[in-house]
Design an enzyme around this catalytic site. Structure first.
Site, short mmCIF file in Angstrom:
data_model
loop_
_atom_site.label_atom_id
_atom_site.label_comp_id
_atom_site.label_asym_id
_atom_site.label_seq_id
_atom_site.Cartn_x
_atom_site.Cartn_y
_atom_site.Cartn_z
N HIS A 135 -21.39 9.90 7.12
CA HIS A 135 -22.17 8.95 6.32
C HIS A 135 -23.34 8.35 7.08
O HIS A 135 -24.01 7.45 6.58
CB HIS A 135 -21.27 7.82 5.81
CG HIS A 135 -20.24 8.29 4.82
ND1 HIS A 135 -19.24 7.48 4.36
CD2 HIS A 135 -20.10 9.49 4.19
CE1 HIS A 135 -18.49 8.16 3.50
NE2 HIS A 135 -18.99 9.37 3.38
N ASP A 293 -6.50 9.85 1.82
CA ASP A 293 -7.65 10.12 0.92
C ASP A 293 -7.77 11.64 0.81
O ASP A 293 -7.27 12.25 -0.14
CB ASP A 293 -8.91 9.46 1.50
CG ASP A 293 -10.18 9.91 0.81
OD1 ASP A 293 -10.11 10.49 -0.28
OD2 ASP A 293 -11.29 9.67 1.36
N HIS A 346 -14.85 4.04 -4.51
CA HIS A 346 -16.14 4.68 -4.80
C HIS A 346 -16.26 6.00 -4.03
O HIS A 346 -15.33 6.39 -3.33
CB HIS A 346 -17.28 3.73 -4.39
CG HIS A 346 -17.38 3.54 -2.90
ND1 HIS A 346 -18.50 3.07 -2.27
CD2 HIS A 346 -16.46 3.74 -1.91
CE1 HIS A 346 -18.28 3.01 -0.97
NE2 HIS A 346 -17.06 3.40 -0.73
N LYS A 369 -12.27 -0.33 -2.67
CA LYS A 369 -13.17 0.02 -1.56
C LYS A 369 -14.46 0.48 -2.18
O LYS A 369 -14.50 1.51 -2.86
CB LYS A 369 -12.51 1.14 -0.74
CG LYS A 369 -13.37 1.66 0.39
CD LYS A 369 -12.60 2.64 1.25
CE LYS A 369 -13.14 4.04 1.07
NZ LYS A 369 -12.93 4.91 2.23
P1 PGA Z 1 -16.88 10.48 0.50
O1 PGA Z 1 -16.42 9.31 1.44
O2 PGA Z 1 -17.20 9.93 -0.83
O3 PGA Z 1 -18.06 11.03 1.24
O4 PGA Z 1 -15.72 11.46 0.45
C1 PGA Z 1 -15.60 8.28 1.06
C2 PGA Z 1 -14.29 8.34 1.76
O5 PGA Z 1 -14.04 9.25 2.59
O6 PGA Z 1 -13.44 7.50 1.51
ZN ZN Z 2 -11.92 8.42 2.98
#
Ligand code: PGA
Ligand code: ZN
Length: 408
Positions: A135, A293, A346, A369
């Protein structure tokens, strides 16, 4: 992309779908055109055409109040396991537009339609105020450093504390001669001395802003470790080049949990490293919220097998990882049934759509989040939560410590 649903009455509503940069390998397929002449291949004309043709015909005449039937029709129409034919972006756009149109026609807010109740819980927000990994273009391997205002009395106070901490952090970074440009989710993204320096910076910012670390405000991380794991080793190649096996990785998290007010750790291990997840859960699960995740990708089938294997104790919920509202709600129910917490989330590529704010209130899990207090795509969700809290008045309670009772 955006989809619009029009009901017989003429009532219309739209929903926009987000997109991720650090996606899990088992996520539903986001259909892009792959036409290198348009948007570098990222165009969505095919997905839009799928909404306007096949999806439109399939949903015409259905009851918008029967979301499960609508979503079943969508998944059957697609016919694949991963929504790869019509695209999860097309399918989710339609699924959410139907939900929104139904709420609008009934003149009730979306959260109330999703869960009609007398009282609602406003979520603890996880504010991602320092960005790394995929990111940001800095030398930090860990993707998200978040502040969690768990000990504040209301959502409104929580939001204010995060905004103050964020601005205080900016001052601290400037004072050190660090860059204060922001990353994908609105957190700062400076070059730093180490992956650990953000922990020190966050604690300093919390304190300097006048809040108590470890009682009012805690720290959460999303390591997004799938991004720096290869051949079973975790390699910090953006920073110091150091590498760790799964036990070494667990030891590092344990060390940090002992020295910082760390409360929540997301994707501390790779999505394919089940052994690492198991080691980590056994070692840290009593102490930390361990959020899957990439590991669970909001997929009830994958989540069920992770629960059976004893991996993690919490799940991140992203609508577009699975592609319909109903399957998302099924995943949330599965979390509840198995004593896992859940966090409505998100994506790094967001829109102004605020559905997840309503979903966080409706589902009552007490955690959301959605980035920093910067970038209007993130702030839109926080503003929607402020609006909901104000409209509910005494019918709203801030989740606060209750959302983390297993670890506090
Ligand atoms: P992503 O990141 O939307 O780029 O997958 C968010 C996360 O990993 O929680
Ligand atoms: Zn994540």
């Amino acid at each position: 992309m955006q989809a619009t649903c029009e009901l017989e009455s003429g009532c219309t509503a739209s929903a926009k779908v987000p997109s991720g940069a650090s996606t899990g390998i088992n996520e539903a397929v986001e259909l892009r055109d792959d036409d290198p002449e348009r948007y570098g291949g990222k165009g969505v004309l095919t997905a839009v055409a799928n909404v306007n043709s096949e999806i439109n015909s399939a949903l015409t005449g259905m009851d918008p109040g029967d979301q499960r039937a609508v979503d079943s029709r969508l998944t059957e129409l697609d016919g694949t396991d991963n929504k790869g034919r019509l695209g999860a972006n097309a399918i989710l756009g339609a699924s959410l537009a139907v939900a929104r149109a139904n709420a609008k026609e009934r003149s009730i807010p979306l959260f109330e339609q999703l869960s009609p109740r007398d009282r609602y819980t406003l979520p603890v927000p996880m504010f991602n105020i320092l960005n790394g990994g995929q990111h940001a273009d800095n030398n930090v391997d860990i993707q998200e450093f978040m502040v969690l205002p768990v000990g504040l009395p209301t959502f409104r106070d929580a939001l204010r504390s995060a905004a103050e901490i964020f601005q205080t952090l900016k001052g601290i970074l400037k004072g050190k001669g660090y860059n204060t440009a922001v990353g994908d989710e609105g957190g700062f993204a400076p070059q730093l001395r180490s992956n650990e320096e953000p922990m020190e910076l966050l604690v300093a910012a919390i304190e300097k802003a006048g809040y108590a670390p470890g009682s009012e405000v805690y720290i959460g991380l999303d390591a997004a470790a799938s991004e720096f794991c290869s051949n079973g080793m975790y390699v910090f190649d953006q920073s110091d080049g150091s590498s760790r096996d799964p036990s070494g990785m667990a030891a590092m998290w344990e060390d940090w949990a002992g020295r910082y007010p760390l409360l929540s750790l997301e994707d501390g291990f790779s999505e394919v490293d089940y052994a690492g997840w198991k080691i980590g859960t056994d070692r840290l699960g009593q102490q930390l919220q361990l959020v899957g995740d990439d590991l669970f990708v909001t997929n009830p089938r994958i989540f069920a097998s992770g629960i059976a294997d004893g991996l993690g104790n919490s799940i991140l919920i992203k609508l577009n990882q699975i592609g319909t509202l109903t399957e998302t709600l099924d995943c949330i129910q599965m979390a509840r049934d198995n004593g896992y917490t859940f966090i409505i989330s998100h994506r790094s590529g967001e829109t102004a759509d605020t559905t997840i704010a309503d979903l966080a209130v409706a589902s009552g899990g007490g955690q959301i989040k959605t980035g920093s207090t910067c970038r209007s795509d993130r702030v839109a969700k926080y503003n929607r939560l402020l609006e909901i809290e104000a409209a509910l008045g005494p019918r709203a309670t801030y989740a606060g410590r209750d959302a983390f009772q297993d670890w506090l």
